[in-house]
Design a protein around this motif. Structure first.
Motif, PDB file in Angstrom:
ATOM      1  N   LEU C  28      37.731  46.007  34.376  1.00  0.00           N
ATOM      2  CA  LEU C  28      39.059  45.622  34.870  1.00  0.00           C
ATOM      3  C   LEU C  28      38.945  44.732  36.098  1.00  0.00           C
ATOM      4  CD1 LEU C  28      41.252  48.847  34.600  1.00  0.00           C
ATOM      5  CD2 LEU C  28      41.526  46.736  33.347  1.00  0.00           C
ATOM      6  N   GLY C  29      37.954  45.030  36.944  1.00  0.00           N
ATOM      7  CA  GLY C  29      37.800  44.254  38.169  1.00  0.00           C
ATOM      8  C   GLY C  29      37.252  42.863  37.947  1.00  0.00           C
ATOM      9  N   ARG C  30      36.702  42.651  36.756  1.00  0.00           N
ATOM     10  CA  ARG C  30      36.103  41.330  36.480  1.00  0.00           C
ATOM     11  C   ARG C  30      37.117  40.213  36.645  1.00  0.00           C
ATOM     12  NH1 ARG C  30      35.467  38.611  31.650  1.00  0.00           N
ATOM     13  NH2 ARG C  30      33.605  37.337  31.463  1.00  0.00           N
ATOM     14  N   SER C  31      38.375  40.508  36.315  1.00  0.00           N
ATOM     15  CA  SER C  31      39.396  39.471  36.388  1.00  0.00           C
ATOM     16  C   SER C  31      39.818  39.191  37.820  1.00  0.00           C
ATOM     17  CB  SER C  31      40.616  39.883  35.568  1.00  0.00           C
ATOM     18  OG  SER C  31      41.191  41.051  36.100  1.00  0.00           O
ATOM     19  N   GLN C  32      39.304  39.940  38.784  1.00  0.00           N
ATOM     20  CA  GLN C  32      39.740  39.735  40.163  1.00  0.00           C
ATOM     21  C   GLN C  32      38.670  39.063  41.007  1.00  0.00           C
ATOM     22  OE1 GLN C  32      42.075  43.868  40.347  1.00  0.00           O
ATOM     23  NE2 GLN C  32      42.337  42.567  42.100  1.00  0.00           N
ATOM     24  N   ALA C  35      35.293  32.656  39.115  1.00  0.00           N
ATOM     25  CA  ALA C  35      34.476  32.368  37.938  1.00  0.00           C
ATOM     26  C   ALA C  35      32.980  32.520  38.178  1.00  0.00           C
ATOM     27  CB  ALA C  35      34.814  30.975  37.397  1.00  0.00           C
ATOM     28  N   LYS C  38      31.865  36.204  37.702  1.00  0.00           N
ATOM     29  CA  LYS C  38      32.252  37.018  36.547  1.00  0.00           C
ATOM     30  C   LYS C  38      31.039  37.550  35.802  1.00  0.00           C
ATOM     31  CE  LYS C  38      36.800  34.981  35.612  1.00  0.00           C
ATOM     32  NZ  LYS C  38      37.684  36.119  35.874  1.00  0.00           N
ATOM     33  N   THR C  39      30.029  36.710  35.643  1.00  0.00           N
ATOM     34  CA  THR C  39      28.850  37.176  34.913  1.00  0.00           C
ATOM     35  C   THR C  39      28.178  38.339  35.641  1.00  0.00           C
ATOM     36  OG1 THR C  39      28.552  34.946  34.077  1.00  0.00           O
ATOM     37  CG2 THR C  39      26.704  36.453  33.844  1.00  0.00           C
ATOM     38  N   THR C  42      30.159  41.328  34.840  1.00  0.00           N
ATOM     39  CA  THR C  42      29.902  41.706  33.448  1.00  0.00           C
ATOM     40  C   THR C  42      28.623  42.526  33.352  1.00  0.00           C
ATOM     41  OG1 THR C  42      30.966  39.668  32.691  1.00  0.00           O
ATOM     42  CG2 THR C  42      29.597  40.845  31.106  1.00  0.00           C
ATOM     43  N   TYR C 232      30.412  44.680  43.509  1.00  0.00           N
ATOM     44  CA  TYR C 232      31.788  44.258  43.237  1.00  0.00           C
ATOM     45  C   TYR C 232      32.490  43.830  44.529  1.00  0.00           C
ATOM     46  CZ  TYR C 232      36.768  44.729  42.236  1.00  0.00           C
ATOM     47  OH  TYR C 232      38.112  44.512  42.141  1.00  0.00           O
TER      48      TYR C 232
END
Ligand SMILES: CC1=C(/C=C/C(C)=C/C=C/C(C)=C/C=O)C(C)(C)CCC1
Ligand SMILES: CC1=C(/C=C/C(C)=C/C=C/C(C)=C/C=O)C(C)(C)CCC1
Ligand SMILES: CC1=C(/C=C/C(C)=C/C=C/C(C)=C/C=O)C(C)(C)CCC1
Ligand SMILES: CC1=C(/C=C/C(C)=C/C=C/C(C)=C/C=O)C(C)(C)CCC1
Ligand SMILES: CC1=C(/C=C/C(C)=C/C=C/C(C)=C/C=O)C(C)(C)CCC1
Ligand SMILES: CC1=C(/C=C/C(C)=C/C=C/C(C)=C/C=O)C(C)(C)CCC1
Lengths: 247, 247, 247, 247, 247, 247
Positions: C28-32, C35, C38-39, C42, C232
């Motif tokens: 869920l936190g990936r979208s915050q 770019a 993000k990997t 992931t 994160y």
């Protein structure tokens, strides 16, 4: 023999993998075609999804019908549901025709007319083949084969001739692909009535069962998944290079 | 022995984890590449998904074939489905080649021609290896190995030479990665025919089984997941730094 | 005793909850994050997902190995798969290192070089520890422990020294967090070789089993989930306050 | 008695429904708060998700420990995992504190410091309560209760006094809600040490079990789901009326 | 006979595939219609989803009621839940009417009034048919058939006459489709009371069961899935060619 | 009798279908209302989701309590969990009131005050009804019925009078719907205390069980799913015609 049992077992499992992967491919690829082609790709994905579901059931029926013990295959007494493919074809064969028509993007009235005509012929063909499939008598099988060949030939003729005219109205970039899809359909579909007659022209016992199951499975994979990839490529090219896609 | 049984058991479970995680990685990463590369990453994710599915089945077959009781491994009489990998390769090996071709973004006609040629050679290679895999006789295994080596060498030659030309037309930023992918493919693929001959060059009994299973598993992980990460990195770099991604 | 059995049982279940929740948190936190990060997130989510999968398997193995009946714990004869953690570490330990390197956002060449070097050392470390783990003999265990310590010390040294240089090039806002992540990695990783020697320095029987399992579980939670939260937080801070997020 | 068994059975099932529904509510509601509050709502949803998972396990343990036959409840001999709640609290209690701190949106350094301090105190409190929970001896239970009360009182004090200062810095529109959340935390948390002492102040046998289980369940629902709704309302109000939400 | 058992078995499985695929088609297609028609397509998808759920249950009941052993069908003693379709119709028949009314996009007051009236008549019709369905006596079956025919005829009349007026107010492009949907509804719905009387006009034993089950299944597929495709096509055409769709 | 058993069996299954379909409808419909009404529709969907979960459990309990063998219904000795509905109502009844209040979009302070008051009265009402439900004695049942009627009447009065005032402040387009929702709530809720008294006013044995279960099921469907559709329609109309929806 065990080798034949395992060959069919692995073929069915392979078909599940192919149809499952193809389904995911088409549903993910749907977002990469333009709006007019999305429905065609939806139908393409549904064909392989329905096939995956049916192959899971065919696979389970196969497992339930035979036992392999210490290098020996014995029938369990539970009948292999050989007619289960017809349940699959009754839905997927009309959808395959609709899939091809949709991606051609014919005029609306022609799409509806041709889709209805070919769809009904396809249903008739499968329904006329079913009584022969569940019969063991050669005469009965030949009778229903002959009757099913009538709508079969009408469909093939329409695909071969009717679609040839339509190709000229397609963009240059997809004419080769549409022609390939037309040929692939005709050739792969001809497998089915040939496989159907295997038990009536000399194949017997487990050799016949193996040949029929492998034959139908290969034909299904070509007619559904490979054909679907061609339809997808047609849709992508007709969508053009400037589709703005979101995932 | 128990140690060998557990080593293979853990190797299969490891493969499930690797292929499963790789699948998620590629499907999530698909949104971070530009539109022309999405199909390549879709195929990459499907390869590892199909592999995960097949490793689950291989793992189950392994569990069903042996029983471990108080430090003793005994065969249950249920045959380990050793040929199951061919079902996997029949689909994933052509897809791996398509994956590499797609991310190279060759001219459209070349993509289709090379994809078709290499894909058919790959299918032929796997089909020609299958009768040897399910045979216990050394002579039969050597025969089919030799036949499968023909398409194998044709593929490797094309990858090694044909793709070397293509590298020059790639952006500077990915030439190293494409070269690495080319080498990784050639080296990892050479594992397979080598592992195939283990039982014919002195490995026997459980040592042969263990060596074959560990060997194929390591090769699968390198040829699918590690190779996939390289393809993904190529796609990301070729997409450039200004891809506007949405999750 | 029953108390020890239940303590380990509850510890494994706790680990499943932690790893499962952490996975959802990271996905869920990936979208915050921006770019470029993000990997990294992931990979962070995949580490905890793989760990959750492996803890489910470890938990099942524990349940299968012992029976609790009327306040009495008895072994069932089914061996507890003690080596299962190595299957987990073989994949997650390299990913953890990649995770840290990715969020540092080093120059591309340095990222690849350091990632490859540390990843291979990590694989080597885990592989060198495995034969000792499955052995009951003290001498054998010490031997492999010593061998595994070599790549272990190389990794720790690189993390401690190499990353200290990199911290200076990080934004002011994350230097404290990166330093904390560096320390947390070093300290938590040191747990593992210590826990490994418990059975060789006086712990015996069920006390050794309990101490080893609780020790590894606590270390896994810190090294994966807690470390992941630090990664994160680093990613969020480096993304800045004007990330436009969509859900 | 059967009535007591069913009351606890239904209470556990009710908790599953509450925690499950709350989880969905918070995950759906996450998109309706501004970016700075998304992490707080993510944590809120994870608390109730973890609780739902643990209540499923507690519910299964309860079903396995008793049999109801023709109006008679008999123990099966399988021990009810009474300590399972501590596994839940070990994770959810720190997360609850973090949830409250995040939605207050204190200065970054204060958020990290207070979160770390309260989180560690919470872990200490739960760990110090565990040996007493699994003991049947009154003296042992009082001892660990006293020790756990120390971090408990430190947390409550900090919540009561420390957060009171922070309320003044909150927007007018949420001061009432934050105050309510503060009171609800203090009051609901006081339930736990009270429920813990039930078996030591006169409750015996099945009455004690029933009172303890119902007491902890009611407290969990208030401290997690009801508290979560307050946190969500605070987040929505602090987000303001012009959040542009996408579903 | 076995042939009849397998025909019904395959028909039910076919219905599951059709309803399942139709559900996916409608839920995916929902994003390709304009906002005013989304609710109509949602209802269309729910009709086929509910039908798929009910066919899974009908299929299971059929499997539980008969055993096929060495070419012989024997009843197990478990009663085939013949009335299960009424549970399905009680929900789907009103939804089908609402589906048609929604896609016509009548004035709001007329939509609510007609929807309520036809919905209640549909519920009444199904409820009045249920006592006859579960009865074996011809007289009882005729009585309830006659009573159910009253709301049936009222619905058909309203569809036939009332909707004919509405067609004139529809865009030219959909008049043909709306007319087809009206005819398809009337014709397919007339199947049901005809199939209901099969056991009262000469069909007996397994022939009656087969005819009833195949008859109802074909009618359900036409009245739900085929009708749904017509409704979907109407919605797409009324949405126009410039719907900006997102996937 | 078997007929009664099957009627209740089918009624429970029908409720599962209705609640499941309603849940999907509301979650899909949530994106078609404006931001201020999304929470109301979320709650609406949660009510039917919780109800579906509880009906699955009630259905299972019903199946476990009776056996149907050759046209004869016999009790298995496993008690039908008759009180399970209270677990459902304890959560859904307060949520239903909140749902209605949210869609009215009253001033914020009034929303919180009324929601809290009615929610607590609802919890009190269900808790006061529970001891009577699990009792077989008429006197006990009357006692708790009388006590539960107090909060019941307070809620109904508030709904009837308090909401009538609020209707005047609603847009013209929804006044009819809000009035219908108010009436539907009052009427459907009055079913519950009436159904509760069935065993005390002459219904006995299986007739009483059947009447109670069918009565409560019909009331649940009306009070949850039908009421939910009204709330949804109110939200859509209050959102206006220019909601820009994304799917
Ligand atoms: C003519 C004929 C037949 C034709 C079958 C065909 C053409 C099936 C096509 C199936 C496809 C395309 C499936 C999935 O894609 C039967 C029924 C075997 C019966 C004998 C005569
Ligand atoms: C030449 C040769 C073979 C080659 C196999 C290969 C090259 C397999 C590659 C598999 C991959 C790449 C799988 C997943 O990624 C066989 C069939 C063993 C048979 C013996 C001869
Ligand atoms: C040095 C050493 C070891 C080190 C293990 C380590 C360092 C494991 C780290 C695991 C992590 C970080 C897992 C999950 O996050 C072994 C293999 C015990 C064997 C003995 C010597
Ligand atoms: C002081 C004290 C305790 C406190 C427990 C608390 C305060 C638990 C809170 C749990 C929550 C809030 C759960 C979910 O939200 C114990 C451990 C019972 C042991 C005895 C002394
Ligand atoms: C008049 C009549 C009947 C009508 C049934 C109808 C018209 C059912 C329609 C069902 C549909 C349309 C299902 C799914 O789409 C019954 C109940 C058989 C009972 C006898 C008289
Ligand atoms: C007054 C009264 C009762 C009222 C129950 C009500 C009003 C239940 C409402 C349930 C709903 C609305 C469920 C789902 O939507 C009881 C408890 C039967 C006990 C006897 C007295």
């Amino acid at each position: 023999t065990v080798g034949q049992f395992e060959l069919v077992y692995n073929a069915f499992s392979f078909a599940i993998a192919v149809m499952g992967a193809a389904t995911i491919f088409f549903f993910l690829g749907r977002s990469q075609v333009a709006a007019p082609y999305k429905t065609a790709i939806t139908v393409t994905g549904l064909v392989t999804l329905i096939a995956a579901y049916h192959y899971v059931r065919i696979f389970s029926s196969w497992e339930a019908s035979y036992t392999v013990l210490a290098g020996q295959v014995t029938a369990t007494g539970v009948k292999f549901n050989d007619a289960y493919r017809y349940v699959d074809w009754l839905l997927t064969v009309p959808l395959l025709l609709i899939e091809l028509i949709l991606v051609m993007r014919l005029p609306q009235a022609e799409t509806v007319a041709k889709g209805t005509k070919l769809g009904l012929l396809a249903v008739l063909m499968v329904v006329l083949g079913y009584p022969g499939e569940i019969s063991g008598l050669s005469g009965t099988r030949w009778l229903w084969w002959s009757l099913a060949m009538i709508p079969f030939l009408l469909i093939v003729f329409d695909l071969f001739v009717g679609l040839k005219k339509s190709i000229a109205s397609q963009p240059q970039s997809v004419r080769g692909l549409v022609s390939a899809a037309r040929w692939l359909t005709v050739v792969s579909w001809c497998f089915y009535p040939v496989v159907f007659v295997f038990p009536m022209i000399g194949f017997t016992g487990s050799a016949a069962t193996t040949a029929v199951q492998i034959g139908y499975t290969v034909a299904d994979i070509v007619a559904k998944a490979v054909f679907g990839v061609l339809v997808y490529m047609i849709a992508v090219r007709k969508s053009g290079a400037d589709v703005d896609t979101a995932v």
